[in-house]
Design an enzyme around this catalytic site. Structure first.
Site, PDB file in Angstrom:
ATOM      1  N   CYS A 146      28.154  74.518  48.446  1.00  0.00           N
ATOM      2  CA  CYS A 146      26.839  74.652  47.812  1.00  0.00           C
ATOM      3  C   CYS A 146      26.670  73.881  46.506  1.00  0.00           C
ATOM      4  CB  CYS A 146      26.527  76.120  47.588  1.00  0.00           C
ATOM      5  SG  CYS A 146      26.499  77.050  49.129  1.00  0.00           S
ATOM      6  N   HIS A 150      20.471  76.567  42.882  1.00  0.00           N
ATOM      7  CA  HIS A 150      20.870  76.667  44.282  1.00  0.00           C
ATOM      8  C   HIS A 150      20.111  77.849  44.889  1.00  0.00           C
ATOM      9  CE1 HIS A 150      22.969  77.313  47.913  1.00  0.00           C
ATOM     10  NE2 HIS A 150      23.717  78.289  47.479  1.00  0.00           N
ATOM     11  N   ASN A 155      18.779  79.527  52.572  1.00  0.00           N
ATOM     12  CA  ASN A 155      19.904  78.922  51.854  1.00  0.00           C
ATOM     13  C   ASN A 155      20.445  77.789  52.723  1.00  0.00           C
ATOM     14  OD1 ASN A 155      22.504  78.278  50.937  1.00  0.00           O
ATOM     15  ND2 ASN A 155      22.974  80.362  50.298  1.00  0.00           N
TER      16      ASN A 155
END
Lengths: 352, 73
Positions: free
Chosen positions: A120, A269, A299
């Protein structure tokens, strides 16, 4: 301490591609009852996300984004000297997907190309790596491609991960020009937390076998997955965020000499709404400056930072814009940056 | 202090229809879930500046255990 500073390198154009298939999370009820699904979805804040079909890879999404970027901005492909592909869902174990993309995008053989496998936080790691390479005066333009098909990684029968992740690919064009001003990065790693988010089997430590492919009940809640599907200890990830992320953001603001009120935008994020709401509150940030795509794309791992910029900041990055970027994930790794954007050209999102 | 902790915890669990006590085993509340767990650790950080790893949290059984841990520092 991995604090980096760059001057006169920046992002001149960005584009993104998403799969056309929309998953409505409230209706994603084939394995769990609707009331349980609603409770999870309300908490994580992911209402829709995109799933790639079985033939579509991260590289295909990045290819579409890169074509859009190169065409919209009339870029001479012979000037692309760097191609980095950021992903944990590559086409093959070898060769590296970036090399396949060099050919598909008709870039010259003189292009420097390699893959980065990180998770990520990887867009920030990738961007700082490109900025560092671009200190070389011989390099003209760099393409940073960041793509993920997270839908293929997690079990739909494990409620801790079934409702969060989505797929997307992005392209970022980086050039050297004084107008870009200064940018700052903080990059971090902590392997002691390797078991917080993981796919345990299918690599060379625990090679793929018939056993590792078997679905099993893995906990007292009846969640089901195989050893070759990802898992996430959400509670411990959140603990990690509490401990590390606010202080790293304070750190990069201090290092760059930026007051939080001077920031034009803050891109987190897109982990889930719960975590990002917590971070905004903890750091007393102006939520009007924090665009979000978690509700429509979920996500998308490393892609979530550039995807959110492309989706939410089109036509808003004229002149100078100081943007705070912050991302964290599997490893664990985490990174923060204060990046100056100047006249960044953002293309419309492409559906694949 | 205990009273405030009980109020904070009730809010986290979204319990409105009854009182809770220091000796309750909070995992036995119908409102307990892995999502409630995230809300508890957020509350402990924000209101008590207290962080706890999942393995240590598992050792805490009663509301009093939580309260004692959060105020131990």
């Amino acid at each position: 301490m991995a604090l980096l500073q760059f001057d006169g390198v920046g992002i001149s154009a960005m584009a993104a591609a998403v799969p056309h298939t929309i998953i409505n999370n409230y209706e994603y009820t084939q394995y769990f009852p609707a009331d349980q699904v609603k409770e999870v979805v309300d908490k994580v804040g992911v209402f829709e996300r995109r799933f790639a079909d079985e033939k579509t890879c991260s590289s295909d999404l990045c290819f579409a984004a890169a074509e859009k970027l190169l065409t919209d901005n009339q870029i001479d492909r012979s000037e692309i000297d760097v191609l980095i592909f950021v992903s944990q869902t590559p086409d093959y174990r070898m060769p590296a997907t970036s090399i396949l993309l060099q050919e598909r995008l008709k870039l010259p053989q003189t292009t420097l190309a390699f893959d980065m496998n990180l998770g990520c936080s990887a867009y920030l790691y990738g961007l700082s790596t490109v900025y560092a390479l671009m200190q070389q005066q011989g390099l003209r333009k760099a393409l940073l491609l960041d793509g993920e098909t997270r839908s293929k990684v997690y079990s739909p029968k494990d409620r801790r991960t079934a409702f969060i992740f989505g797929d997307a690919g992005t392209a970022t064009l980086i050039e050297r020009n004084e107008r870009f001003g200064e940018s700052y990065f903080s990059l971090n790693s902590d392997g002691s937390r390797e078991d917080l988010i993981k796919i345990n089997a299918g690599g060379y430590r625990n090679p793929s076998t018939a056993e590792t492919l078997k679905e099993k009940v893995v906990d007292e809640y009846g969640n089901i997955r195989s050893e070759e599907q990802g898992y996430m200890k959400g509670g411990d990830v959140f603990n990690f965020v509490i401990r590390e992320i606010p202080s790293d953001i304070q750190h990069i603001l201090a290092y760059s000499g930026t007051d939080k009120d001077q920031l034009d935008y803050i891109i987190f994020h897109q982990a889930n709404t719960f975590i990002n709401t917590y971070l905004a509150k903890k750091l007393k940030l102006d939520t009007a400056k924090i665009p979000s795509t978690i509700e429509k794309y979920g996500n998308t791992s490393s892609v979530s930072v550039p995807l959110t910029i492309v989706s939410e900041l089109k036509d808003k990055l004229n002149g100078d814009n100081a943007i705070l970027l912050s991302a964290f994930g599997v490893g664990m790794t985490w990174a923060s940056a204060v990046v100056n954007f100047n006249d960044c050209k953002i293309s419309d999102i492409v559906e694949v | 202090m205990e009273e405030k902790f009980l109020t904070d915890l009730k809010e986290v669990f979204e319990i409105e229809d009854r009182e809770i006590n220091m000796d309750d085993k909070f995992r036995e509340y119908p409102e307990w879930s892995s999502l409630a767990y995230l809300s508890i650790i957020a509350m402990l950080d924000e209101a008590y500046d207290f962080q706890i790893e999942e393995a240590d949290f598992k050792k805490l059984i009663t509301v009093r255990d939580l309260y004692t841990a959060a105020n131990k520092k």
